[in-house]
Design a protein around this motif. Structure first.
Motif, PDB file in Angstrom:
ATOM      1  N   VAL A   1       0.849  -1.188   0.000  1.00  0.00           N
ATOM      2  CA  VAL A   1       0.000   0.000   0.000  1.00  0.00           C
ATOM      3  C   VAL A   1       0.883   1.236   0.000  1.00  0.00           C
ATOM      4  CG1 VAL A   1      -1.859   1.230   1.179  1.00  0.00           C
ATOM      5  CG2 VAL A   1      -1.766  -1.271   1.276  1.00  0.00           C
ATOM      6  N   ALA A   2       0.688   2.105  -0.978  1.00  0.00           N
ATOM      7  CA  ALA A   2       1.496   3.317  -1.103  1.00  0.00           C
ATOM      8  C   ALA A   2       0.884   4.453  -0.283  1.00  0.00           C
ATOM      9  CB  ALA A   2       1.619   3.718  -2.567  1.00  0.00           C
ATOM     10  N   ALA A   3       0.518   4.136   0.946  1.00  0.00           N
ATOM     11  CA  ALA A   3      -0.119   5.085   1.854  1.00  0.00           C
ATOM     12  C   ALA A   3      -0.098   4.466   3.239  1.00  0.00           C
ATOM     13  CB  ALA A   3      -1.545   5.386   1.414  1.00  0.00           C
ATOM     14  N   THR A   4      -0.523   5.232   4.241  1.00  0.00           N
ATOM     15  CA  THR A   4      -0.626   4.700   5.593  1.00  0.00           C
ATOM     16  C   THR A   4      -1.958   3.996   5.808  1.00  0.00           C
ATOM     17  OG1 THR A   4       0.847   6.417   6.466  1.00  0.00           O
ATOM     18  CG2 THR A   4      -0.577   5.290   8.043  1.00  0.00           C
ATOM     19  N   GLY A   5      -3.043   4.617   5.364  1.00  0.00           N
ATOM     20  CA  GLY A   5      -4.366   4.041   5.556  1.00  0.00           C
ATOM     21  C   GLY A   5      -4.577   2.787   4.735  1.00  0.00           C
ATOM     22  N   THR A   6      -5.227   1.784   5.331  1.00  0.00           N
ATOM     23  CA  THR A   6      -5.492   0.527   4.636  1.00  0.00           C
ATOM     24  C   THR A   6      -6.982   0.190   4.623  1.00  0.00           C
ATOM     25  OG1 THR A   6      -5.067  -0.709   6.688  1.00  0.00           O
ATOM     26  CG2 THR A   6      -3.214  -0.438   5.158  1.00  0.00           C
ATOM     27  N   ASP A   7      -7.837   1.199   4.775  1.00  0.00           N
ATOM     28  CA  ASP A   7      -9.282   0.933   4.768  1.00  0.00           C
ATOM     29  C   ASP A   7      -9.780   0.520   3.383  1.00  0.00           C
ATOM     30  OD1 ASP A   7      -8.475   3.882   4.992  1.00  0.00           O
ATOM     31  OD2 ASP A   7     -10.317   4.039   3.835  1.00  0.00           O
ATOM     32  N   ASN A   8      -8.947   0.631   2.362  1.00  0.00           N
ATOM     33  CA  ASN A   8      -9.322   0.170   1.017  1.00  0.00           C
ATOM     34  C   ASN A   8      -8.925  -1.282   0.765  1.00  0.00           C
ATOM     35  OD1 ASN A   8      -6.615   1.117   1.125  1.00  0.00           O
ATOM     36  ND2 ASN A   8      -6.508   1.157  -1.102  1.00  0.00           N
ATOM     37  N   ILE A   9      -8.355  -1.942   1.751  1.00  0.00           N
ATOM     38  CA  ILE A   9      -7.905  -3.323   1.606  1.00  0.00           C
ATOM     39  C   ILE A   9      -8.759  -4.245   2.475  1.00  0.00           C
ATOM     40  CG2 ILE A   9      -5.930  -4.887   1.731  1.00  0.00           C
ATOM     41  CD1 ILE A   9      -5.488  -2.512  -0.145  1.00  0.00           C
ATOM     42  N   ASP A  10      -9.208  -5.375   1.909  1.00  0.00           N
ATOM     43  CA  ASP A  10      -9.930  -6.391   2.680  1.00  0.00           C
ATOM     44  C   ASP A  10      -8.891  -7.217   3.438  1.00  0.00           C
ATOM     45  OD1 ASP A  10     -11.355  -8.583   3.645  1.00  0.00           O
ATOM     46  OD2 ASP A  10     -12.709  -8.629   1.922  1.00  0.00           O
ATOM     47  N   LEU A  11      -8.565  -6.765   4.640  1.00  0.00           N
ATOM     48  CA  LEU A  11      -7.505  -7.399   5.409  1.00  0.00           C
ATOM     49  C   LEU A  11      -7.879  -8.807   5.839  1.00  0.00           C
ATOM     50  CD1 LEU A  11      -6.371  -4.385   7.639  1.00  0.00           C
ATOM     51  CD2 LEU A  11      -5.258  -5.272   5.577  1.00  0.00           C
ATOM     52  N   ALA A  12      -9.165  -9.050   6.092  1.00  0.00           N
ATOM     53  CA  ALA A  12      -9.600 -10.389   6.499  1.00  0.00           C
ATOM     54  C   ALA A  12      -9.355 -11.400   5.387  1.00  0.00           C
ATOM     55  CB  ALA A  12     -11.071 -10.366   6.896  1.00  0.00           C
ATOM     56  N   THR A  13      -9.693 -11.032   4.154  1.00  0.00           N
ATOM     57  CA  THR A  13      -9.455 -11.925   3.022  1.00  0.00           C
ATOM     58  C   THR A  13      -7.962 -12.137   2.796  1.00  0.00           C
ATOM     59  OG1 THR A  13     -11.535 -11.308   1.943  1.00  0.00           O
ATOM     60  CG2 THR A  13      -9.819 -12.237   0.543  1.00  0.00           C
ATOM     61  N   CYS A  14      -7.186 -11.077   2.956  1.00  0.00           N
ATOM     62  CA  CYS A  14      -5.729 -11.216   2.809  1.00  0.00           C
ATOM     63  C   CYS A  14      -5.172 -12.192   3.838  1.00  0.00           C
ATOM     64  CB  CYS A  14      -5.056  -9.854   2.943  1.00  0.00           C
ATOM     65  SG  CYS A  14      -5.372  -8.750   1.543  1.00  0.00           S
TER      66      CYS A  14
END
Length: 325
Positions: A75-88
């Protein structure tokens, strides 16, 4: 036997300044770069990727399901609210983000908004442009309020590196600094002020916390009603932290002394967005999510992005968000 080159896909290169130098990776790879990627295009573009770079492009379960080779999301940013972390986590995909790069640029932008509003800079500039100075027939005029920051109370929501940097600047300017305790929670030690008391005492409130289910609509009608000192509200974090309709009501009714926002939901803000409709007010400033975007900060971000990917390839992932199975 030669190892196969890793497939690296950059989904939104246009979100990084074209002047920024992105150095090559330290391993054998094939890099595919897209200027921007729509939600409908994500699944197809990441289907054969080993590593995906994204700044703001959402990576959700449906798109990730077909990415059978995927090993890392950078992620080229600090925020990761655009990523489905559970699926990852389910797929054992490493997610790394960028940290600490905005320690100067975001606090400086925060105070640029605070100074502009506290001293009515934009309002006076526009009035001069419209001829008010000439009409006044004297050396100055007093159409808009001007207040010092020294002696006022700066309220900060979020005590991470950005919040702490903002606090340092505030103290240097002679401001009393408060950190908000968690909304609805108990007082978290002497360093934190209970949320309701925090709202009542602050002359300036600035947001530096992540957007999640606990912080969404953190500030709405009830919170604005507690702001007895008619503070400035500054948001350089995430648009969803403040309820847009409640902000409009607070601004139109005079519950706030002013507001400076660098973020909206969605982005870019459409013409009919509630915050765009506030731009007729002299005490409201909206900037296009550029608080993070000093040249120095973006170069630091790009360097850290490559470092994260190289470290992952070397078997030592860093800045990992969430946990793998």
């Amino acid at each position: 036997m030669a190892t196969q080159a890793l497939q690296v896909v950059f989904l939104d290169r246009d979100t990084i300044s074209p002047e920024t130098i992105i150095r090559p990776f330290s391993f054998d790879h094939e890099l595919t770069v897209y200027d921007r990627t729509s939600i409908e295009q994500v699944a197809g573009r990441i289907a054969n990727a080993d590593i995906v770079i994204t700044n703001k492009v959402p990576l959700r379960r449906e798109a990730l399901a077909g990415a059978t080779r995927l090993k890392m999301i950078a992620v080229a940013a600090t925020g990761t609210d655009n990523i489905d972390l559970a699926t990852c986590a389910e797929k054992n995909v490493v997610v790394s983000n960028i940290r600490g790069y905005a320690v100067n640029t975001v606090p400086e932008h925060t105070f640029a908004l605070i100074f502009a509003l506290r001293r009515s800079i934009v309002a006076y500039r526009e009035s001069v442009k419209e001829g008010r100075w000439q009409q006044s027939q004297q050396f100055c005029y007093f159409d808009y309020p001007i207040k010092d920051l020294a002696g006022s109370t700066l309220g900060i929501i979020g005590e991470g590196v950005l919040g702490q940097s903002v606090a340092t600047i505030g103290r240097a300017l002679g401001m009393r600094v408060l950190f908000a305790a968690r909304k609805g929670g108990q007082k978290q030690g002497s360093l934190y002020t209970p949320f309701e008391q925090f709202l009542e005492q602050s002359d300036v409130i600035t947001l530096h916390c992540p957007l999640n289910e606990q912080t969404r609509d953190l500030i709405g009608d009830a919170e604005f009603a507690l702001m007895k000192r008619k503070p400035l509200l500054i948001n350089t974090a995430r648009g969803g932290l403040v309820n847009d309709d409640a902000l409009v009501r607070a601004m139109r009714s005079g519950q706030l002394g002013g507001a400076g926002f660098d973020v909206t939901t969605p982005e870019p803000a459409p013409d009919d967005h509630p915050l765009v409709q506030l731009l007729d007010l002299p005490n409201f400033i909206l900037t296009p999510h550029v608080a993070w975007a000093s040249q120095e900060a973006i170069q630091g971000l790009a360097d850290q992005l490559i470092d994260n990917i190289d470290a992952f390839h070397q078997g030592q992932p860093r800045n990992v968000v969430g946990a793998r199975k």
